[in-house]
Each structure stands twice: as C-alpha cells, then as structure tokens.
Design an enzyme around this catalytic site. Sequence first.
Site, PDB file in Angstrom:
ATOM      1  N   LYS A 111      -2.822 -25.973 -22.501  1.00  0.00           N
ATOM      2  CA  LYS A 111      -2.579 -26.988 -21.458  1.00  0.00           C
ATOM      3  C   LYS A 111      -3.428 -28.229 -21.701  1.00  0.00           C
ATOM      4  O   LYS A 111      -2.948 -29.353 -21.531  1.00  0.00           O
ATOM      5  CB  LYS A 111      -2.869 -26.422 -20.067  1.00  0.00           C
ATOM      6  N   LYS A 194       7.224 -19.932 -25.423  1.00  0.00           N
ATOM      7  CA  LYS A 194       7.393 -19.146 -24.196  1.00  0.00           C
ATOM      8  C   LYS A 194       8.238 -19.915 -23.177  1.00  0.00           C
ATOM      9  O   LYS A 194       8.065 -21.121 -23.020  1.00  0.00           O
ATOM     10  CB  LYS A 194       5.990 -18.891 -23.606  1.00  0.00           C
ATOM     11  N   LYS A 197       7.713 -22.462 -16.625  1.00  0.00           N
ATOM     12  CA  LYS A 197       8.248 -23.281 -15.536  1.00  0.00           C
ATOM     13  C   LYS A 197       7.807 -24.735 -15.623  1.00  0.00           C
ATOM     14  O   LYS A 197       8.387 -25.596 -14.994  1.00  0.00           O
ATOM     15  CB  LYS A 197       7.942 -22.669 -14.171  1.00  0.00           C
TER      16      LYS A 197
HETATM   17  P1  ATP Z   1       3.292 -22.634 -16.071  1.00  0.00           P
HETATM   18  O1  ATP Z   1       4.406 -23.104 -16.928  1.00  0.00           O
HETATM   19  O2  ATP Z   1       3.077 -23.435 -14.821  1.00  0.00           O
HETATM   20  O3  ATP Z   1       2.023 -22.345 -16.809  1.00  0.00           O
HETATM   21  P2  ATP Z   1       4.432 -20.001 -16.084  1.00  0.00           P
HETATM   22  O4  ATP Z   1       5.908 -20.157 -16.093  1.00  0.00           O
HETATM   23  O5  ATP Z   1       3.767 -19.566 -17.327  1.00  0.00           O
HETATM   24  O6  ATP Z   1       3.748 -21.260 -15.464  1.00  0.00           O
HETATM   25  P3  ATP Z   1       2.888 -18.421 -14.218  1.00  0.00           P
HETATM   26  O7  ATP Z   1       2.803 -18.803 -12.789  1.00  0.00           O
HETATM   27  O8  ATP Z   1       1.747 -18.748 -15.101  1.00  0.00           O
HETATM   28  O9  ATP Z   1       4.192 -18.980 -14.904  1.00  0.00           O
HETATM   29  O10 ATP Z   1       3.191 -16.879 -14.326  1.00  0.00           O
HETATM   30  C1  ATP Z   1       3.613 -16.034 -13.305  1.00  0.00           C
HETATM   31  C2  ATP Z   1       3.865 -14.685 -13.909  1.00  0.00           C
HETATM   32  O11 ATP Z   1       5.019 -14.746 -14.765  1.00  0.00           O
HETATM   33  C3  ATP Z   1       2.723 -14.189 -14.797  1.00  0.00           C
HETATM   34  O12 ATP Z   1       2.558 -12.802 -14.626  1.00  0.00           O
HETATM   35  C4  ATP Z   1       3.192 -14.518 -16.175  1.00  0.00           C
HETATM   36  O13 ATP Z   1       2.592 -13.695 -17.150  1.00  0.00           O
HETATM   37  C5  ATP Z   1       4.683 -14.261 -16.069  1.00  0.00           C
HETATM   38  N1  ATP Z   1       5.438 -15.047 -17.045  1.00  0.00           N
HETATM   39  C6  ATP Z   1       5.431 -16.393 -17.155  1.00  0.00           C
HETATM   40  N2  ATP Z   1       6.236 -16.800 -18.144  1.00  0.00           N
HETATM   41  C7  ATP Z   1       6.762 -15.669 -18.695  1.00  0.00           C
HETATM   42  C8  ATP Z   1       7.664 -15.433 -19.772  1.00  0.00           C
HETATM   43  N3  ATP Z   1       8.185 -16.422 -20.470  1.00  0.00           N
HETATM   44  N4  ATP Z   1       7.989 -14.155 -20.060  1.00  0.00           N
HETATM   45  C9  ATP Z   1       7.473 -13.135 -19.349  1.00  0.00           C
HETATM   46  N5  ATP Z   1       6.609 -13.293 -18.327  1.00  0.00           N
HETATM   47  C10 ATP Z   1       6.254 -14.544 -17.984  1.00  0.00           C
END
Ligand code: ATP
Length: 329
Positions: A111, A194, A197
């Site tokens: 980040k 990955k 969001k």
């Molecule tokens: P950001 O993009 O804001 O960093 P993020 O999409 O990675 O967010 P988080 O809020 O960090 O989402 O994660 C919420 C949950 O979803 C966590 O347990 C995280 O490990 C899981 N998660 C996030 N992205 C994935 C993915 N691509 N595949 C599987 N699990 C995920």
Amino acid sequence: MERILSGIKPTGQLTLGNYIGALRHFKDFQDNGEVFIFIADLHALTLPIDPEVLRQNSRDIAAFYLASGLDPKKATIFLQSTVSAHSELNSIVQNYLYMGELSRMTQFKDKSAKMNDKEIGLGLFAYPVLMAADILLYDAKTVPVGEDQLQHIELARDLVHRFNHKYGDILVMPQGKVNKVGARIMSLSDPTKKMSKSDPKGDIFLKDDMKTIRKKIMSAVTDMEALVYYDPVNKPGVSNLLTIYAALNDITIEEAAKHFEGCTRYGDFKKEVADTVERELAPFKARYEEIIASGEYLDVLKEGAKKANAIANVTLKRVQNAVGLLTLE
Ligand code: ATP
Ligand code: LTN
C-alpha cells in the site's frame, strides 16, 4: 466455548474475493463457538476515505454479514469504533511490537509503495498493532481470514509470546484459519494480482448486478491454449476461475479440474462458472437488499456493541493490571 473473531474493513465495495475468502465462512462457526464479527471501521481510516463513503460502506458490510447467514442471536456483530477498548488495548500493545517487524509487513509495503512518502499515515504503518488488539481483546483462538492476513496474525502471535513471557499467562494465543480452496482469489482482469476492493478494474463486486457479474466472468483474462486444467503459474486466469468454481461448489480443485477435463471451449467453461456464481450470489444479494431496506442491521449493531463492550472490557482490565496500570475498581 471457543471464541472465533474476524472483521472486514469498510474501505470499498466488497468483492467476490472477500466473499469466498472470508464472509462466506463466518456463519460456519456460529453453531460450535462464540463468534465475534466486526466492521473494522477504524482500520478504514488508515487510507484517505470520504466520511459519507465510509458510513455507507459500513452499513453495507453490516447488511452483508446478516445476508451471509450470520445470526445475531448466535454471533456478536458490531462496529469496531463502538468498542473503545480496541483503541485502549492498542495503545498498550503497541509497545510490544517493533518498527523493524512492522516495516516488513507485505500489506504495508504494497500500500505504501503506491503512495507519496508525505501521505503515509502512522496508522497505515501501525495497522497490525490495532489488528492484534482486535483479536486479543476477545481471547479469540480462531481467526478466519484470507491468505493475505496470515502475516498479521503471525505478528499477533509473536506479541502474545512476548507479552506472556513478561507478564504471565494473560493473552490467549490466536490461530489464523484459511480455507483450503479460495484463500486467495485473483483479479479477473489481471489474474497475477489479488482481487481487491480497492482495485476497481475488472473485479466482481457483490453490489454489481447479476448481468454485470456474468459479463465480467465471460470476459475474464485467460490464455491461448484453449484447454481447461489447473496450473496457477502458466494458466493463472483459468486456474482462478477453477478455484472460484471449486470454492462455491464446496469441492476440491482436483474435483473441479476433473469436471472440466478435456474442455476446449473457454466460453462454455466460463458460462458454467458464471452459473455457479449466480446460483450463490443471486439469493445472497436479494437478502442484502431486504436487510438494507428494513434497516434491521442498526439494532443488530447496537446490541452487538453492548455485548462486545462487556467482554472486551474484562480483557482490557486484565491487561491493564498485568502491565502495572493502577485500576481503581
Ligand atoms: P483492500 O483492497 O481495501 O486492502 P481487501 O479487498 O483486501 O481490501 P480486506 O478488508 O482487507 O479486503 O479483507 C477482508 C477479508 O477478505 C480478509 O479476511 C481478507 O483476507 C479476505 N480477502 C480479501 N481479498 C481476498 C481475495 N482476493 N481472496 C480471498 N480472500 C480475500
Ligand atoms: N486486516 C483485516 C481486517 C481486520 C481483521 C481484524 C481480520 C481488522 N482486524 C482482526 C481478522 C481479525 C483485513 O482488512 N483484511
């Protein structure tokens, strides 16, 4: 009863990755343990965010939690910022985690690499400290997350070792739990990254309508070979779609690969994946719409805050006592 805790930060629209890697599994724990699921709104402040967007994302996550089958009679669902003990424990445990180890966290490196040095807040750097406080406050033994969060949980475990070595048996050792299938769903437009969001390109958002979701699956990046099999290195796009198919059908990757064995038409393959996603998400999205319209999540969050505060304050007192803060009751 064993305690289980997890949270999602309201930084943006939830994706299919959040759903498969985390959200979908939370309800599985509620019959066998004491479940705490929260909206990590303080964590969302670690990157710039518009206040109204943050509020809207928080409401959405509350409604998604309920739509996923979490039952507020069994699970405590709450907003992190309504339990002040998170911040209080954070300010104690930050003294037992070190700059060197925090600067090695992949999430921080990823980040902050995208940011100007002057914009990187202390909160982004200290993110895993607050996350450790979240977990330790509830004496959680199991923490279901996607793969990307395991490094933070390892750090929380180091903290527990360090703290208990110094003060005795005060904190409970947590353990991360990732699913065998779907712990890391990749982006449909760039399957080497990955699905996230905060990355708007080509990812499936739970709030997208079904038509858009199907369209995104049908145009997912694949390869030129025209043969469906699992090989995440050479065929990341196809392998990601196989993973989505396997996770949502509750089967192994091998079983999914067997199902598509010999399939040479990516269009047919993608259509079946899209059908699976639709079968799962259509009823889930309908429940979400009902919950948002009724506003029932507000009472759930109020009730959750009461229960969470009562439990968190017990741990906080125990820690305050252990480190030598004078407690007057
Ligand atoms: P950001 O993009 O804001 O960093 P993020 O999409 O990675 O967010 P988080 O809020 O960090 O989402 O994660 C919420 C949950 O979803 C966590 O347990 C995280 O490990 C899981 N998660 C996030 N992205 C994935 C993915 N691509 N595949 C599987 N699990 C995920
Ligand atoms: N860092 C997690 C959200 C989160 C969390 C937690 C998950 C904050 N505190 C405690 C499990 C336990 C994320 O954004 N992926």
